[in-house]
Design a protein around this motif. Structure first.
Motif, PDB file in Angstrom:
ATOM      1  N   SER A  65       5.830   9.542   4.602  1.00 18.08           N
ATOM      2  CA  SER A  65       6.087   9.395   3.171  1.00 18.08           C
ATOM      3  C   SER A  65       4.851   8.919   2.426  1.00 18.08           C
ATOM      4  CB  SER A  65       7.248   8.420   2.932  1.00 18.08           C
ATOM      5  OG  SER A  65       6.835   7.084   3.128  1.00 18.08           O
ATOM      6  N   LYS A  66       4.774   9.320   1.187  1.00 18.57           N
ATOM      7  CA  LYS A  66       3.700   8.884   0.289  1.00 18.57           C
ATOM      8  C   LYS A  66       4.208   7.760  -0.620  1.00 18.57           C
ATOM      9  CE  LYS A  66       0.934  12.628   0.982  1.00 18.57           C
ATOM     10  NZ  LYS A  66       0.269  12.497   2.236  1.00 18.57           N
ATOM     11  N   PHE A  67       5.503   7.454  -0.519  1.00 15.06           N
ATOM     12  CA  PHE A  67       6.128   6.433  -1.354  1.00 15.06           C
ATOM     13  C   PHE A  67       6.731   5.366  -0.460  1.00 15.06           C
ATOM     14  CE2 PHE A  67       8.925   9.967  -0.520  1.00 15.06           C
ATOM     15  CZ  PHE A  67      10.105   9.389  -0.097  1.00 15.06           C
TER      16      PHE A  67
ATOM     17  N   THR B  25      -2.828   7.409   3.434  1.00 16.59           N
ATOM     18  CA  THR B  25      -2.929   6.139   2.735  1.00 16.59           C
ATOM     19  C   THR B  25      -1.515   5.695   2.395  1.00 16.59           C
ATOM     20  OG1 THR B  25      -5.020   6.847   1.777  1.00 16.59           O
ATOM     21  CG2 THR B  25      -3.962   4.934   0.772  1.00 16.59           C
ATOM     22  N   PRO B  26      -0.899   4.906   3.265  1.00 20.87           N
ATOM     23  CA  PRO B  26       0.490   4.519   3.040  1.00 20.87           C
ATOM     24  C   PRO B  26       0.637   3.475   1.932  1.00 20.87           C
ATOM     25  CG  PRO B  26      -0.345   3.455   5.010  1.00 20.87           C
ATOM     26  CD  PRO B  26      -1.441   4.363   4.505  1.00 20.87           C
TER      27      PRO B  26
ATOM     28  N   GLY C 229      -0.130  -0.094   2.827  1.00 14.92           N
ATOM     29  CA  GLY C 229      -0.929  -0.083   4.045  1.00 14.92           C
ATOM     30  C   GLY C 229      -0.225   0.134   5.368  1.00 14.92           C
ATOM     31  N   GLN C 230       1.109   0.296   5.361  1.00 16.93           N
ATOM     32  CA  GLN C 230       1.827   0.425   6.625  1.00 16.93           C
ATOM     33  C   GLN C 230       2.961   1.443   6.502  1.00 16.93           C
ATOM     34  OE1 GLN C 230       2.262  -3.312   8.954  1.00 16.93           O
ATOM     35  NE2 GLN C 230       1.926  -4.335   6.992  1.00 16.93           N
ATOM     36  N   PHE C 231       3.404   1.914   7.660  1.00 20.99           N
ATOM     37  CA  PHE C 231       4.544   2.820   7.745  1.00 20.99           C
ATOM     38  C   PHE C 231       5.647   2.173   8.565  1.00 20.99           C
ATOM     39  CE2 PHE C 231       1.024   5.859   7.309  1.00 20.99           C
ATOM     40  CZ  PHE C 231       1.525   6.759   6.372  1.00 20.99           C
TER      41      PHE C 231
ATOM     42  N   SER D 126       5.589   2.532   3.134  1.00 21.81           N
ATOM     43  CA  SER D 126       5.840   3.934   3.454  1.00 21.81           C
ATOM     44  C   SER D 126       6.591   3.973   4.774  1.00 21.81           C
ATOM     45  CB  SER D 126       4.511   4.692   3.577  1.00 21.81           C
ATOM     46  OG  SER D 126       3.891   4.824   2.323  1.00 21.81           O
ATOM     47  N   PHE D 127       6.982   5.152   5.206  1.00 23.14           N
ATOM     48  CA  PHE D 127       7.748   5.272   6.445  1.00 23.14           C
ATOM     49  C   PHE D 127       7.516   6.643   7.062  1.00 23.14           C
ATOM     50  CE2 PHE D 127      10.285   6.196   2.747  1.00 23.14           C
ATOM     51  CZ  PHE D 127      10.838   7.441   3.022  1.00 23.14           C
TER      52      PHE D 127
END
Length: 160
Positions: free
Chosen positions: A39-41, A79-80, A83-85, A144-145
């Motif tokens: 995801s970008k969101f 670029t999550p 900074g993380q997923f 993000s995920f």
């Protein structure tokens, strides 16, 4: 003329043969054993889980080393949000016992960021991928995920 006719017949046979392949839906990437959506969101862990289920998938559970390495590499190119997923792991049920949500398989300690899982402020029960390394994070933070869609659930494409 006979040669050209033979080529046309062969081309038509190829065109009309029915070949079924499993492919990832648009916007998803093909991994070693599944399709993935980065995801970008952002959203909470529960939000992310709901979105993935809406796609008939789940939050990613890279149980196999090959899948973990694939997602580590793919996530480094993105670029999550924050900074993380988020991934599909947690220690929500038993503190300190990290497992994948759907398979209940324990998460190995060899991919954790040094000093983690840390459970800072007794509030980090969800799993995130940060620069290719696992991190425990609050489930209510917005990140993000990565969703996972098994290949047998992927879109069938009929060619021809």
């Amino acid at each position: 003329m006979y040669y050209v006719k033979e080529i046309l017949i062969s081309a038509l046979l190829i065109c009309y043969s029915t070949t079924t392949t499993k492919a990832c839906p648009g916007g998803w990437i093909q991994g070693p054993i599944a399709c993935y959506f980065l995801s970008k969101f952002g959203g909470t862990w529960a939000d992310a889980n709901s979105v993935c289920q809406g796609f008939l998938g789940k939050l990613a559970e890279p149980i196999e080393e090959e899948s973990f390495q694939f997602l580590s590499g793919a996530s480094k190119n993105e670029t999550p949000h924050n900074g993380q997923f988020y991934l599909g792991g947690s220690d929500m049920f038993v503190e300190g016992i990290w497992e994948w949500s759907t398979t209940k398989t324990q998460i190995y300690k060899n991919h954790w960021y040094p000093g983690n899982p840390s459970d800072s402020n007794h509030n980090e029960d969800c799993l995130a991928l940060n620069g290719g390394i696992l991190n425990d994070v609050p489930c209510t933070s917005s990140y993000s995920f990565i969703c996972q869609l098994e290949r047998d659930e992927a879109v069938e494409q009929v060619i021809g």
